[in-house]
Scaffold this active site. Sequence first.
Site, PDB file in Angstrom:
ATOM      1  N   ILE A   9       1.982   2.483   0.615  1.00 32.97           N
ATOM      2  CA  ILE A   9       3.144   3.558   0.642  1.00 32.97           C
ATOM      3  C   ILE A   9       2.865   4.362   1.836  1.00 32.97           C
ATOM      4  CG2 ILE A   9       3.888   5.421  -0.724  1.00 32.97           C
ATOM      5  CD1 ILE A   9       2.585   4.100  -3.243  1.00 32.97           C
ATOM      6  N   CYS A  10       4.081   4.837   2.377  1.00 32.10           N
ATOM      7  CA  CYS A  10       3.912   5.875   3.487  1.00 32.10           C
ATOM      8  C   CYS A  10       4.338   7.103   2.784  1.00 32.10           C
ATOM      9  CB  CYS A  10       4.800   5.515   4.558  1.00 32.10           C
ATOM     10  SG  CYS A  10       5.046   6.664   5.955  1.00 32.10           S
ATOM     11  N   LEU A  11       3.540   8.092   2.527  1.00 28.58           N
ATOM     12  CA  LEU A  11       3.746   9.329   1.904  1.00 28.58           C
ATOM     13  C   LEU A  11       2.634  10.368   2.590  1.00 28.58           C
ATOM     14  CD1 LEU A  11       5.450  11.021  -0.082  1.00 28.58           C
ATOM     15  CD2 LEU A  11       3.627  10.547  -1.783  1.00 28.58           C
TER      16      LEU A  11
END
Lengths: 178, 735
Positions: free
Chosen positions: A114-116
């Site tokens: 996840i890119c958060l």
Amino acid sequence: MEQLTTSLAPPRANPKPSVTNSSQQVAGSVAKRLTNELMTLMMSSSPGISAFPKSDGNLFEWVGTIEGPAETIYAGLTFRISISFPANYPYVAPAIKYDTPCFHPNVDINSGAICLDILQDKWSAVYSVQTILLSLQSLLGEPNNASPLNTDAAAIWDTPDAFKTQLMKYYRPVKDTA
Amino acid sequence: MATAALRSQVAAKWHEGFSRLNRTEQGISGLISFSQAWNIATDYLHPQDISDPTTVKKHDLTSVKVAFDMINRSRRLPVMLETFLDAICNQYHLITRDIVQYLAEYEQSADTSVMLRLVYRLVEWYRAWAPIDELGPTIRAAYTLTFQTQLFSILPPGFVRGFKDLCASTLVPVAQHTPEMWEAFEILGLTDRYEGIIASVGYERIEAYVRETCTAKWDKPCLEGLRGWMSVQIVPWMLPMYAKGALNTEDARGMLQNVGSRFDFHMNKTLCDLRTSEIFDIIIDFPDSMGALQDLKECLQRVDQRASLVQALRKANRKRLLHPGADTKLILTQYVATIKCLRIVDPPGVLLFKVADPIRRYLRERPDTIRSIVANLVGDDDSGDSLVDENEPIQPLQQLETEDYNDPNWDPEPIDAGPDFRTNKPSDVISTLVSIYDSKDLFVKELQVLLAQRLLAITDDNSEKVEKERRNIEILKIRFGEAALQVCEVMLKDMTDSKRIDGHVQSQKASIVHPTIISRHFWPSLESSDIVMPGQFQALQTEYAKEFSTFKPDKKLRWLPHLGTVHLELQLEDRTIETDVPPLEAAFIELFSEKNIWTMDELIGGVGTVDRIAALKALLTWVDLGVLKEDEENKFRLLEIAEEASPPPRAAPAAVEEPTVTAAQQQQADQMRLYWKFIEGMLTNLGALPLDRIQTMLRFAPGYDQTVEQLAGFMDAARREGLVVGRDGMWKLNR
């Protein structure tokens, strides 16, 4: 309200980076923090998000469940994630990835990564499992198309029909057996 | 072919016999005179039919005597006797005939005098057939034996019954003919043969008398009276039978000692049996049944009926006490009475231990036992009869001690004490009750809940009640110890502090709000409520809170508005209504000062969140007072002008009057709700799980202490609620 403050407040453990405590003490305080977070999460009734330790022996590996928010393209879908807390949690963000394939601009379709921002450079010790889960849930409806991990998904985000087709192609319903 | 030797031997025998019978008479004249004498004798001895006078012959006693003399001299008396006894046997049918006749008459009339006549008749027969005394005691004894043997062999079973009735008839009242009758019995040998029956007559009489005079008479000891009765009624009756031939009273006493103690034992046993069968009711009647208990104690020392007493009482308890229909308070009362009663009967407490065990086990299973006991400890006003005797000295709870063998008054355990028998020597009822449970913590906890309830119920008008509670707590401190009741102490202090703080706040800025300020950590969890008081109430609260926080800057007031009461004065167009109401009612009517017509949902929204049933109940209070009117379903209108014909009051929904303080049980339910969240969480994330997995995973939940069995029961309840489904031992959420 009281409970929320306890989980938001930094734990009693000394935030000094030079770790003089024995590792066991650290693990104990982390476990305590995680237990508290679990308690908070269980007692809060945020709809559509949930998480629980995988086994009774290891408090550092959790399984989470996120339901797609209503009135988004993900509505009615349920995603399973795995959360892995580092030994120096909460000073370092937990590692989170999707176990259910998730076709999303900010999620790697193969690895589930996840890119958060709050899971990387913007992490803060005041965040908790609950806040992470809420962020992930809202990310489903409002992706950050500026820094996509899945460029295909980002490309067709604006055409919901095509996006839905792709989403359903990858999506696997959550099975009930662990 | 007789040999010469044989011949001579026979001749010698014959000669010897001849010379014996002929004696030294000449020729055979001796022989002739002997045969005459024989005839006279047998004729004299021949058993006559006394009912037929024609056959009765008169005998010349002199010639008879001469004849017997001659037979005796000829040493023919034994043969004579044999012949005589044979004759008796042959003639006995005469007696049989008489007996059958008399018994038939008795069967019909059931008159014991017939039996008596029969006995006398038999004596007549006996006398008529008896040989003369000159023949010596041997013959007399042989005759008596034969006569009696014959008699007993022909007596039909009906005779025994009749005989018993006859004996019984002489007992009440002691009849005049008794001595002759006993003599007749003696002559016929009936006394010895039917001794058991005669004794049973006595026993039955005792039993009947005991039942008749002592049943359900428990206030005074009966035993003394019974003994007196025995000596007046039974002893005279026994005298002719058991003390025959006694020359003086001393003699008689010695003879009666044996049989007398048997009768006394029987009396004790009968009374004991009677009291055993009544024991449950005796306990109910305690302390009015003191006499019966003393009797029982004395009887038990004489008769070994302890086991049957325990059995009877346990059975009665099981049947009459330990069932769902009995109120817990009732069971406790009976238990306490049992304790007191059995302590009288058996001071060491073995009986009590055996009887109490099932009661204690049952009480432990009852949810409200602790509450009942504690309510009694603090002396609830409404219940008049307290379990605890007012006069009983208050003492600390007794711990079960190990035996102190250095105690000079030490007694070994009674022999019928079981292996797990524990004496609780102190006769303190409360200690016994508290010891039903393993720890006193439960009591202390419940005590706090109860105290909280009672303190919160106190209004300004009766503040002296706080003093009463304080007194109670001081007393309980002696029992439970200072430390255990510290929390209660704080609660009491809160009450006085509240008054003081309120006094101060009022002095700064007068307010009509008078809160009771409690320390959250020391009070049992109070039922929370989400009522937000509207309008002026809100303003009053904030104002007060502001004043409070200037007085105590480090503290913050958190209102529990639903616990108070409000004194209201409603000024309507045509009337003024003054009333005391719960806060919810006040909140609703406050809303009506904004506008006149509200729907139910608006009203509920106006005070935060309340239960619909509670809301409806509150509104109906006003409807009953004629202040509101429900024009249509769930729509209420303020009646500024009273309406005459009020519609029939709508039946208030049966809202359970819930205690404001959550009882221990409620707390447990809350606890289970917490666990359910965890179960829900794990089933959501981990999918279907087996029961033991859920059990181990629940260790993440704080304070989880349920067993797998309890969890199984809980999961089953959740399944019935439709929350989960269980298949093949796996549980999963029902979605």
